[in-house]
Design an enzyme around this catalytic site. Sequence first.
Site, short mmCIF file in Angstrom:
data_model
loop_
_atom_site.label_atom_id
_atom_site.label_comp_id
_atom_site.label_asym_id
_atom_site.label_seq_id
_atom_site.Cartn_x
_atom_site.Cartn_y
_atom_site.Cartn_z
N TYR A 168 -7.44 -25.55 -26.50
CA TYR A 168 -7.91 -24.80 -27.68
C TYR A 168 -8.88 -23.71 -27.22
O TYR A 168 -9.77 -23.96 -26.39
CB TYR A 168 -8.62 -25.74 -28.65
CG TYR A 168 -9.30 -25.01 -29.79
CD1 TYR A 168 -8.56 -24.56 -30.88
CD2 TYR A 168 -10.66 -24.74 -29.75
CE1 TYR A 168 -9.17 -23.87 -31.92
CE2 TYR A 168 -11.28 -24.05 -30.78
CZ TYR A 168 -10.53 -23.61 -31.86
OH TYR A 168 -11.13 -22.92 -32.88
N ASP A 193 -12.30 -22.14 -19.75
CA ASP A 193 -12.97 -22.21 -21.05
C ASP A 193 -13.88 -23.43 -21.01
O ASP A 193 -13.45 -24.56 -21.20
CB ASP A 193 -11.93 -22.34 -22.16
CG ASP A 193 -12.55 -22.47 -23.55
OD1 ASP A 193 -13.77 -22.69 -23.64
OD2 ASP A 193 -11.80 -22.36 -24.53
N LYS A 216 -21.54 -23.42 -27.23
CA LYS A 216 -21.88 -24.69 -27.87
C LYS A 216 -23.24 -25.25 -27.45
O LYS A 216 -24.24 -24.95 -28.08
CB LYS A 216 -20.77 -25.71 -27.63
CG LYS A 216 -19.50 -25.44 -28.46
CD LYS A 216 -18.56 -26.61 -28.46
CE LYS A 216 -17.23 -26.34 -29.15
NZ LYS A 216 -17.28 -26.23 -30.60
#
Length: 691
Positions: A408, A490, A518
């Site tokens: 994702y 990522d 994050k």
Amino acid sequence: MTRVVAIVQARMRSSRLPAKVMADIAGRPAIALTLGRAGRAAKVDELWLACSDQGDDDPLAALAESLGVSVFRGDEDDVLSRFAAIAEQTAADVIARITGDCPFTDPEVIDTVIGRFLEGGADFVSNTQQRSYPDGLDVEVFSRDVLERTDAEARDPFLRAHVTPYMHGRLRDRLPWGGFSKAQVVYEHDFSHLRWTLDEPDDLDFFRAVVPELPGDFGWLDVISLLTRKPELTRINHRHKLYEGTVRDLAKSGAGERGRGGGSNRYETSNRYFERAIKSIPLASQTFSKSHQQWVRGAAPLFLRSGRGCRVRDLDGNGYIDYVLGLLPVVLGYADRHVDEAIRVQLDEGIVFSLPHPREAELAEELIRLIPCAEKVRFGKNGSDATSGAVRLARAYTGREKVALCGYHGWHDWYIGTTTRHLGVPEAVRALSDTFPYNDADALEALLSKQPDAYAAVILEPCGTQQPEAGFLERLREVTERYGVLLIFDEISTGFRIHMGGAQAHYGVTPDLACFGKSMANGMPVSALVGREDVMRGMDEIFFSATFGGEMLSISAALATLEKLQSENVVDRLWRCGEKLRDGTNEIFGRHGLGEFVSFAGDGWWPRIRIANPPVEANLLTSLLRQEFNANGLLLAASFNLCLAHDNETVIADTIEAIGGAAAAVRDALDSPDPAGRLRGEPVQPTFSVR
């Protein structure tokens, strides 16, 4: 010989139904029913009534004495002191607590709970922690030592008025807890949705309608049988919430409530606010993964109001241990003092400036020091900024257009076009992205070999939902170099959790570019694209520019977060905490016969739920699990998202206890004739799947 004393607490004053315990039910005062039925318990050596020393309770005391029940009168608001005095006066070894507004109190249930206590192994035994009996058959049993310690240590007015919350620990996110060991008595079928307590006029109507239909020595299962034959009787008082009086007192005390709850009543405010929000906000949420689709709507919180440490509170005052953490950004805990102080200091100086701020360079230098591939840095606000910037930069650097990916990577066209959520993405854009299976380097090489000059980048999460097999990441590095393709990691999720330098530092494989976000600022919005100096020079030419890229509250929060992550050795602590939770949860799943199809897997930094060959449709099992996690005081979805505040023995013990309650409820649902019927709301809706 062990001496067991049962104490019924009662009072005449009631704001909702004054003198309710003396109300007539089939020719007898309600309290007479309660005392008479409690007195038939075979394991009770002595029965007492505990009431206040106020004049209002004179008739209550007189009635009890006329029935041959001993009476102790004391402070109206300090019920706990009354229990302690009775225990001392009677030299009781064991005390059974029963409430006076429960006319269907059952001697068999009382004996069952006392019997479980006498078996040993627990300081406190009840049928109230994991609800299966109707509201109104509550029995709590504890030793005199536990009572004396509670009387000495419990100081909150709520604890003094309700006697046992300090013992069973349901409020330990807001109030102290004695740390006693507990055991539960759970009936084989769940009747916790039934209300058999006397608190409202409708309740009195219910008892007056039901009692004449029953034999004189009826048991609680006789009541169940009657209500099965005449279900219209349950509708007499169905509009009232379960455990309503205690919840109302909790709200007055500000203590909150945790533990097993039912359906929409527990989330009344949340559900009402959802109906308001959905009118103005699609999904009533800014994020698919935070929306109502991820929970059993009707039996789950839909909005949160506050958080501290690893605990959060919803609009209805329900408390949870949070294992979602805003989808991973909260790495230290909510309202971390170190980070919040850095934000306050910066707030006094300014938020967004007309020129760069020196701390931007300070943060970039810290990332370069920590991350192996980082030689230059650019900031964004979220993960999609960083991943999309990386893809654009790779295309500019290589002069190629296609991208190969797995995992994702955010909401932008180049990625989301590969999923079932591709509505609005042009076909020409979708054709530029191809997917390959994780852990399959041969598949990637086959893809690149078909068009050796077409691919600008390979982007993937180096680990997360799956672990890399031996040699997989190394093979990717070799294949991409051979085909002149940039390798992008990522690390939005892995960064500052698996290792301070990310998965690339943990596994020893260095990409050309990497994306972080994050956990970088403990909840403040900031992300970073980092990479090789020769590639990153392209940022001088491509347009990657944002008004808030240098927003200083987030930059300052990131500096403070990275400092604390290192000074408190947070990464290692998250690994150890996750291992305890993973292994403890899997042991419980195994004990309840769930382990063969549901478990937590993966390394300790991020244990994730794995479902394989379940006995029901996988989404139904997911929905049942999340429903019961919520009901037992956990905000837990697909993984244990961890923060520093979780690294606490009490938090871990609370979590394991809650997992046990959830597992038992799910096992019961799966063993029922209709597991789907055990959902108390709408099932979870998957967000998308990869094409």
